[in-house]
Design a protein around this motif. Structure first.
Motif, PDB file in Angstrom:
ATOM      1  N   ASP A   1       0.823  -1.204   0.000  1.00 30.75           N
ATOM      2  CA  ASP A   1       0.000   0.000   0.000  1.00 30.75           C
ATOM      3  C   ASP A   1       0.863   1.262   0.000  1.00 30.75           C
ATOM      4  OD1 ASP A   1      -2.750  -1.223   0.245  1.00 30.75           O
ATOM      5  OD2 ASP A   1      -1.799  -2.083   2.021  1.00 30.75           O
ATOM      6  N   PHE A   2       1.629   1.422  -1.075  1.00 30.70           N
ATOM      7  CA  PHE A   2       2.590   2.523  -1.179  1.00 30.70           C
ATOM      8  C   PHE A   2       1.937   3.845  -1.568  1.00 30.70           C
ATOM      9  CE2 PHE A   2       5.530  -0.997  -1.392  1.00 30.70           C
ATOM     10  CZ  PHE A   2       6.709  -0.512  -0.874  1.00 30.70           C
ATOM     11  N   GLY A   3       1.431   3.936  -2.815  1.00 32.25           N
ATOM     12  CA  GLY A   3       1.110   5.229  -3.378  1.00 32.25           C
ATOM     13  C   GLY A   3       2.374   5.933  -3.819  1.00 32.25           C
ATOM     14  N   CYS A   4       2.247   7.209  -4.155  1.00 31.47           N
ATOM     15  CA  CYS A   4       3.385   7.963  -4.691  1.00 31.47           C
ATOM     16  C   CYS A   4       3.595   9.269  -3.937  1.00 31.47           C
ATOM     17  CB  CYS A   4       3.172   8.242  -6.180  1.00 31.47           C
ATOM     18  SG  CYS A   4       3.023   6.767  -7.210  1.00 31.47           S
ATOM     19  N   SER A   5       3.405   9.251  -2.640  1.00 32.98           N
ATOM     20  CA  SER A   5       3.529  10.465  -1.842  1.00 32.98           C
ATOM     21  C   SER A   5       4.927  10.557  -1.226  1.00 32.98           C
ATOM     22  CB  SER A   5       2.484  10.456  -0.727  1.00 32.98           C
ATOM     23  OG  SER A   5       2.779   9.442   0.211  1.00 32.98           O
TER      24      SER A   5
ATOM     25  N   ASN B   1      -2.636  -0.648   7.931  1.00 28.30           N
ATOM     26  CA  ASN B   1      -2.146  -0.635   9.298  1.00 28.30           C
ATOM     27  C   ASN B   1      -1.221  -1.844   9.472  1.00 28.30           C
ATOM     28  OD1 ASN B   1      -4.104  -2.840   9.692  1.00 28.30           O
ATOM     29  ND2 ASN B   1      -5.638  -1.221   9.927  1.00 28.30           N
ATOM     30  N   TYR B   2      -0.779  -2.082  10.699  1.00 24.39           N
ATOM     31  CA  TYR B   2       0.113  -3.221  10.962  1.00 24.39           C
ATOM     32  C   TYR B   2      -0.557  -4.168  11.947  1.00 24.39           C
ATOM     33  CZ  TYR B   2       4.099  -6.003  12.555  1.00 24.39           C
ATOM     34  OH  TYR B   2       4.939  -7.048  12.869  1.00 24.39           O
ATOM     35  N   GLN B   3      -0.526  -5.468  11.614  1.00 22.56           N
ATOM     36  CA  GLN B   3      -1.048  -6.506  12.506  1.00 22.56           C
ATOM     37  C   GLN B   3      -0.165  -7.741  12.376  1.00 22.56           C
ATOM     38  OE1 GLN B   3      -5.382  -7.216  12.114  1.00 22.56           O
ATOM     39  NE2 GLN B   3      -5.451  -5.437  10.751  1.00 22.56           N
TER      40      GLN B   3
ATOM     41  N   THR C   1       1.567  -0.439   5.381  1.00 19.18           N
ATOM     42  CA  THR C   1       2.045   0.826   5.943  1.00 19.18           C
ATOM     43  C   THR C   1       3.039   1.528   5.023  1.00 19.18           C
ATOM     44  OG1 THR C   1       3.742  -0.462   7.135  1.00 19.18           O
ATOM     45  CG2 THR C   1       1.715   0.057   8.324  1.00 19.18           C
ATOM     46  N   GLY C   2       2.892   1.322   3.697  1.00 17.88           N
ATOM     47  CA  GLY C   2       3.877   1.858   2.765  1.00 17.88           C
ATOM     48  C   GLY C   2       3.823   3.354   2.571  1.00 17.88           C
ATOM     49  N   GLY C   3       2.665   3.998   2.840  1.00 19.64           N
ATOM     50  CA  GLY C   3       2.615   5.451   2.705  1.00 19.64           C
ATOM     51  C   GLY C   3       1.333   6.000   2.139  1.00 19.64           C
ATOM     52  N   GLU C   4       0.364   5.151   1.744  1.00 18.05           N
ATOM     53  CA  GLU C   4      -0.843   5.671   1.093  1.00 18.05           C
ATOM     54  C   GLU C   4      -1.765   6.376   2.078  1.00 18.05           C
ATOM     55  OE1 GLU C   4      -3.997   6.688  -1.317  1.00 18.05           O
ATOM     56  OE2 GLU C   4      -1.879   6.365  -1.701  1.00 18.05           O
ATOM     57  N   SER C   5      -2.141   5.744   3.177  1.00 21.55           N
ATOM     58  CA  SER C   5      -3.050   6.357   4.147  1.00 21.55           C
ATOM     59  C   SER C   5      -3.106   5.456   5.369  1.00 21.55           C
ATOM     60  CB  SER C   5      -4.456   6.539   3.551  1.00 21.55           C
ATOM     61  OG  SER C   5      -5.023   5.284   3.223  1.00 21.55           O
ATOM     62  N   PHE C   6      -3.931   5.825   6.351  1.00 18.14           N
ATOM     63  CA  PHE C   6      -4.111   5.041   7.568  1.00 18.14           C
ATOM     64  C   PHE C   6      -5.543   4.521   7.644  1.00 18.14           C
ATOM     65  CE2 PHE C   6      -0.064   6.071   8.743  1.00 18.14           C
ATOM     66  CZ  PHE C   6       0.169   7.388   9.143  1.00 18.14           C
TER      67      PHE C   6
END
Length: 573
Positions: free
Chosen positions: A300-304, A466-468, A507-512
């Protein structure tokens, strides 16, 4: 002698006058009501619409005559309510468009000749808009099959084109730029569900304003510019959020916009995208040496800027292998993600997610050609670890080629004396605490028993932002959503008790995504942190050890740590 007769005649005349006045008032009120609210009785629906109303009716109904305060038309009330909330069906939309066109023609016939040439919303422009909308509507949305979403996007685009054709002076242009810069910060406050009705209403308003004289027309131009600026924002919002399955909650979007202002880097101009293909072949494939090594995993990266920080964080740990876990780019092209991940380009073994597979063939082909993928599921060996990459976005049931492939790979790895660890990657989660996306029950019921049978050590997933991380768990055939915990320690696991650990690293950077509770099988979880999971593999003798560590992007803080230790196969055979 005549006074009694005249008196009676006077009474008759007086009462007659009173009766006539009262009757005329009732008649006039009733006539006004009929004109304001036509009734459906012995006239056809089409004839009724042509006579009276631009709002289509759906059923024939009998209505009473009377004073307006004592009578109502539930059919029209219902249709007006549907129009106000933008929930008209295709038939009703077509009827409404037809009525708008008839009203426009009627208006044109009543306008003076000098005003007919000055219409701000010309007939040719309207036809162009309708043709484009119909073409895009039939094309459909590849993400979700929602044709109405495409209609809205293209309607907004045409409105923007109309604004571009309006000749503004230099002062107006500067004011527009300031307005855009201010409004773009509030993109996420728009309610997507009301975009359709807002657009239709604005189009009607633009049409109605053709009645203004030249002075009013100049004022109208200024108002139109402000309206179009708002439509630009809506268009940008629609482009960025053709996302997920409708469950990607708006509240999270607002929170992301506040906490992660850098995510606006994703808002590229997708109309002018060029698709580049890259060569991202993993440099170390086939390495059978017994050296210690580490690899990184996150999705879940995105480009931000947040995704760039994640890449920098991984690069600082010098992994020999990087496992992106899906949803790499959230726009029409993968180019921005390839640019972001380029420092690690020779270390990648990719798992593809929803947006990678379903956002269009061109984008999917970028990934397939760049990573040399024939199929989206595959396996490889590296340093006594057998990795299996699954494709949760395609067919995976028992009759599928993927199921047979995974089963054969697991059986082969379980018998291989050089294979000490089996690690599986999958975009869709097998287990999860309550959050935005639910667990994939079909995946869990089919594959967890296989993982347990052939000794899978770790399953890495994404999709939830998120992380689990679970305890080592085994499959529960009675109620699979409640797995059996094989070891209730938070860390320090051994292979003697068995069980597989499942970790979600979205948790790659897209959102929470907010966590709304903690499943009993989950040993560690948190939201609101970008970062990655680092896995160290140490190949000692007689033991080998796997150590998992989550590194937060902010200062490299450790948010989770766990270990699994077992004897190498050469000593146990």
């Amino acid at each position: 002698m005549f006074s009694p007769i005249f008196r009676k005649i006077g009474y008759v005349i007086g009462f007659s006058m009173i009766f006539l006045v009262f009757s005329s008032n009732l008649t006039m009120n009733n006539q006004n009501y009929l004109l304001a609210k036509p009734y459906v009785n012995h006239v056809s629906v089409n004839e009724l619409e042509d006579r009276h109303s631009m709002i289509p009716t759906t059923h024939k109904m009998e209505h009473d005559f009377g004073i307006p305060s004592f009578t109502s038309d539930p059919t029209l009330d219902k249709m007006k309510e549907k129009l106000a909330y933008g929930v008209l069906n295709q038939y009703e939309k077509a009827k409404l468009a037809d009525r708008i066109e008839k009203l426009k023609n009627r208006l044109e016939r009543t306008l003076p000749e000098n005003q007919k040439e000055d219409k701000s919303f010309s007939e040719n422009e309207q036809k162009k808009l309708e043709v484009t909308d119909n073409g895009d509507h039939n094309g459909g949305d590849e993400n979700h099959g929602k044709d109405e979403n495409n209609d809205q996007v293209n309607t907004n685009r045409k409105i923007q084109e109309l604004s571009d054709n309006t000749k503004h002076d230099s002062k107006d242009k500067k004011e527009d730029d300031k307005t855009d810069a201010k409004d773009n910060g509030d993109n996420n406050d728009y309610n997507y569900n009301n975009d359709q009705v807002n657009t239709n209403r604005k189009i009607q308003e633009l049409s109605d304003n053709t009645k203004h004289d030249s002075k009013d027309k100049e004022d109208h131009k200024k108002d139109t510019k402000d309206e179009i600026n708002a439509f630009k924002i809506i268009q940008k919002r629609l482009s960025d959020n053709s996302k997920h399955d409708g469950n990607d909650i708006k509240d999270d979007d607002k929170k992301d916009a506040k906490d992660n202002g850098d995510n606006n880097d994703n808002n590229n101009n997708n109309d002018e995208i060029t698709y580049d293909h890259h060569n991202y072949k993993f440099a170390g494939e086939g390495d059978k040496s017994g050296k210690n090594f580490n690899f990184a995993a996150v999705g879940d990266f995105g480009c931000s800027k947040n995704s760039k920080n994640t890449v920098n964080n991984m690069e600082g740990r010098k992994p020999e292998l990087v496992l992106p876990l899906g949803d790499l780019s959230y726009i029409k092209s993968a180019n921005c993600w390839f640019d972001t991940i380029s420092p690690l380009k020779d270390k990648l073994k990719v798992t593809l997610g929803f947006h990678d597979v379903n956002d269009g063939e061109s984008k999917l082909n970028q990934y397939k050609e760049s990573f040399g993928l024939d199929k989206l599921y595959y396996s490889f060996d590296y340093r006594h670890v057998h990795f299996i990459t699954m494709d949760s976005e395609s067919q995976f049931d028992k009759s599928s080629e993927q199921y047979n492939f995974v089963k054969q790979e697991l059986e082969k790895a379980s018998k291989d004396k050089d294979c000490n660890w089996i690690i599986v990657t999958s975009y869709g989660p097998f287990y999860t605490s309550p959050t935005t996306h639910k667990a994939e029950k079909s995946l869990r019921d089919l594959y967890h028993p296989l993982f347990e049978k052939y000794g899978v050590d770790l399953v890495l997933q994404a999709h939830n932002h998120n992380y689990q991380r679970t305890y080592p768990i085994t499959y529960n055939p009675d109620e699979s959503s409640k797995p059996i915990i094989a070891n209730d320690l938070t860390t320090g696991y051994t292979s003697q008790k068995g069980g597989t650990i499942f970790a979600i690293v979205g948790t790659g950077g897209e959102s929470f995504y907010a966590l709304n509770g903690q499943d009993p099988s989950v040993a560690k979880q948190f939201g609101g942190k970008f970062g990655f999971l680092n896995i160290d593999i140490s190949n000692g003798n007689p033991h080998t050890k796997l150590t998992g560590t989550f590194y937060d992007n902010k200062g490299g803080d450790i948010k989770d740590n766990f270990t699994i230790e077992k004897e190498i196969k050469s000593n146990t055979s």
